[in-house]
Enzyme design. Sequence first.
Site, PDB file in Angstrom:
ATOM      1  N   SER A   1       0.851  -1.194   0.000  1.00  0.00           N
ATOM      2  CA  SER A   1       0.000   0.000   0.000  1.00  0.00           C
ATOM      3  C   SER A   1       0.883   1.239   0.000  1.00  0.00           C
ATOM      4  CB  SER A   1      -0.849   0.013   1.278  1.00  0.00           C
ATOM      5  OG  SER A   1      -1.395   1.291   1.522  1.00  0.00           O
TER       6      SER A   1
ATOM      7  N   TYR B   1      -2.387  -0.156  10.488  1.00  0.00           N
ATOM      8  CA  TYR B   1      -2.397  -0.469   9.054  1.00  0.00           C
ATOM      9  C   TYR B   1      -1.061  -0.070   8.420  1.00  0.00           C
ATOM     10  CZ  TYR B   1      -4.185  -0.775   4.240  1.00  0.00           C
ATOM     11  OH  TYR B   1      -4.380  -1.108   2.915  1.00  0.00           O
TER      12      TYR B   1
HETATM   13  P1  NAI Z   1     -11.726  -5.464   0.606  1.00  0.00           P
HETATM   14  O1  NAI Z   1     -12.034  -5.192   2.020  1.00  0.00           O
HETATM   15  O2  NAI Z   1     -12.685  -5.037  -0.444  1.00  0.00           O
HETATM   16  O3  NAI Z   1     -11.397  -7.026   0.383  1.00  0.00           O
HETATM   17  C1  NAI Z   1     -10.514  -7.700   1.225  1.00  0.00           C
HETATM   18  C2  NAI Z   1     -10.790  -9.191   1.150  1.00  0.00           C
HETATM   19  O4  NAI Z   1      -9.893  -9.831   2.083  1.00  0.00           O
HETATM   20  C3  NAI Z   1     -12.219  -9.538   1.577  1.00  0.00           C
HETATM   21  O5  NAI Z   1     -12.781 -10.466   0.676  1.00  0.00           O
HETATM   22  C4  NAI Z   1     -12.033 -10.138   2.967  1.00  0.00           C
HETATM   23  O6  NAI Z   1     -13.037 -11.098   3.317  1.00  0.00           O
HETATM   24  C5  NAI Z   1     -10.648 -10.770   2.851  1.00  0.00           C
HETATM   25  N1  NAI Z   1     -10.054 -10.988   4.169  1.00  0.00           N
HETATM   26  C6  NAI Z   1     -10.043 -10.125   5.219  1.00  0.00           C
HETATM   27  N2  NAI Z   1      -9.478 -10.711   6.284  1.00  0.00           N
HETATM   28  C7  NAI Z   1      -9.121 -11.962   5.908  1.00  0.00           C
HETATM   29  C8  NAI Z   1      -8.518 -13.057   6.577  1.00  0.00           C
HETATM   30  N3  NAI Z   1      -8.196 -13.000   7.874  1.00  0.00           N
HETATM   31  N4  NAI Z   1      -8.300 -14.185   5.880  1.00  0.00           N
HETATM   32  C9  NAI Z   1      -8.645 -14.290   4.570  1.00  0.00           C
HETATM   33  N5  NAI Z   1      -9.240 -13.288   3.890  1.00  0.00           N
HETATM   34  C10 NAI Z   1      -9.476 -12.138   4.551  1.00  0.00           C
HETATM   35  O7  NAI Z   1     -10.294  -4.762   0.374  1.00  0.00           O
HETATM   36  P2  NAI Z   1      -9.532  -4.346  -0.959  1.00  0.00           P
HETATM   37  O8  NAI Z   1      -9.640  -2.881  -1.087  1.00  0.00           O
HETATM   38  O9  NAI Z   1      -9.924  -5.210  -2.076  1.00  0.00           O
HETATM   39  O10 NAI Z   1      -8.021  -4.660  -0.499  1.00  0.00           O
HETATM   40  C11 NAI Z   1      -7.264  -5.757  -0.972  1.00  0.00           C
HETATM   41  C12 NAI Z   1      -5.815  -5.524  -0.567  1.00  0.00           C
HETATM   42  O11 NAI Z   1      -5.351  -4.304  -1.129  1.00  0.00           O
HETATM   43  C13 NAI Z   1      -5.620  -5.385   0.952  1.00  0.00           C
HETATM   44  O12 NAI Z   1      -4.414  -5.996   1.333  1.00  0.00           O
HETATM   45  C14 NAI Z   1      -5.527  -3.888   1.139  1.00  0.00           C
HETATM   46  O13 NAI Z   1      -4.802  -3.562   2.298  1.00  0.00           O
HETATM   47  C15 NAI Z   1      -4.784  -3.492  -0.117  1.00  0.00           C
HETATM   48  N6  NAI Z   1      -4.950  -2.088  -0.465  1.00  0.00           N
HETATM   49  C16 NAI Z   1      -6.184  -1.547  -0.726  1.00  0.00           C
HETATM   50  C17 NAI Z   1      -6.286  -0.212  -1.045  1.00  0.00           C
HETATM   51  C18 NAI Z   1      -7.598   0.451  -1.331  1.00  0.00           C
HETATM   52  O14 NAI Z   1      -7.596   1.687  -1.486  1.00  0.00           O
HETATM   53  N7  NAI Z   1      -8.712  -0.250  -1.425  1.00  0.00           N
HETATM   54  C19 NAI Z   1      -5.097   0.655  -1.113  1.00  0.00           C
HETATM   55  C20 NAI Z   1      -3.864  -0.007  -0.826  1.00  0.00           C
HETATM   56  C21 NAI Z   1      -3.810  -1.336  -0.524  1.00  0.00           C
END
Ligand code: NAI
Length: 257
Positions: free
Chosen positions: A148, A161
């Site tokens: 990130s 985070y």
């Molecule tokens: P999201 O919240 O839409 O999806 C995250 C997914 O990870 C969900 O399906 C959730 O059920 C799953 N998850 C959460 N905890 C878990 C666990 N303990 N075991 C297995 N699965 C688990 O988030 P998003 O935005 O799609 O983020 C994906 C990645 O990208 C994350 O690592 C986030 O930190 C990173 N990211 C996101 C940004 C954003 O602006 N949305 C920016 C920078 C990084």
Amino acid sequence: MNTDRKTALVTGAARGIGQEIARILAGEGFYLFLADLSTEANETLQACKALGAEAEFIRCDIRDAAQREDLVQTIGTRVGRLDVLVNNAGINVQERKDLLEVEAEAYDRVMDTNLRGPFFLTQKIAGWMIRQKEAFPDRNPIVINIASLTSYAASVHMAPYCLSKSGVSMMTQLFAHRLAPHGIAVYEIRPGIIQTDMTSAVREKYNRFIGEGGLPISRWGTPADVAKAVSALVQGFLPYSTGEVINVDGGFHLRKL
Ligand code: NAI
């Protein structure tokens, strides 16, 4: 069974960025394993299958050692190979809070999900990838970590985070060093402000930030923007690079005078 098809594991694939990464890999013919804490990933599964890919969902809480073990075992039994690991699962802090008030429980929850879980999953899979590379030298297994912009940008209301993501960035470097002699590359993608459920609670804040010129490329990022970077990496066009970071952030990381 030992499949001839390239196989990928995407964690956190039920929605958001992980879903789009799965979809793009499906389009490229990967056999996909989708892991998530959520009890189902039907939307992602259907999207992958519609593209003609074989895809399986395995429920896995990345924080839990036994579930990580089961995940790796299942892939081993089902297809006997893994070419791409995408460490995407992640959470933000439940409540944005001044770092002077962060509680240990909230800290642990984020660190366990974003750093500890992926570290030990990668450790487990790295050992297996080394054995696969020895047995099949033509294969080029890779690991991709989704970090990130908070790997380096300090946000005092999301301290756990930020700490977890800067840890992921060091994890990229550590595994890149350790696995390079075995012919396994490790890459990192640093998304910026991406429109997903994770950022839905702060949409107005980021609308303002972007509207006021906060990003050189003046728009929200999309999960597809991140997935396309994954696609570029899995195609093997960076054969002499490892530990490389790809910023998918609309140019946020650029400094200017
Ligand atoms: P999201 O919240 O839409 O999806 C995250 C997914 O990870 C969900 O399906 C959730 O059920 C799953 N998850 C959460 N905890 C878990 C666990 N303990 N075991 C297995 N699965 C688990 O988030 P998003 O935005 O799609 O983020 C994906 C990645 O990208 C994350 O690592 C986030 O930190 C990173 N990211 C996101 C940004 C954003 O602006 N949305 C920016 C920078 C990084």
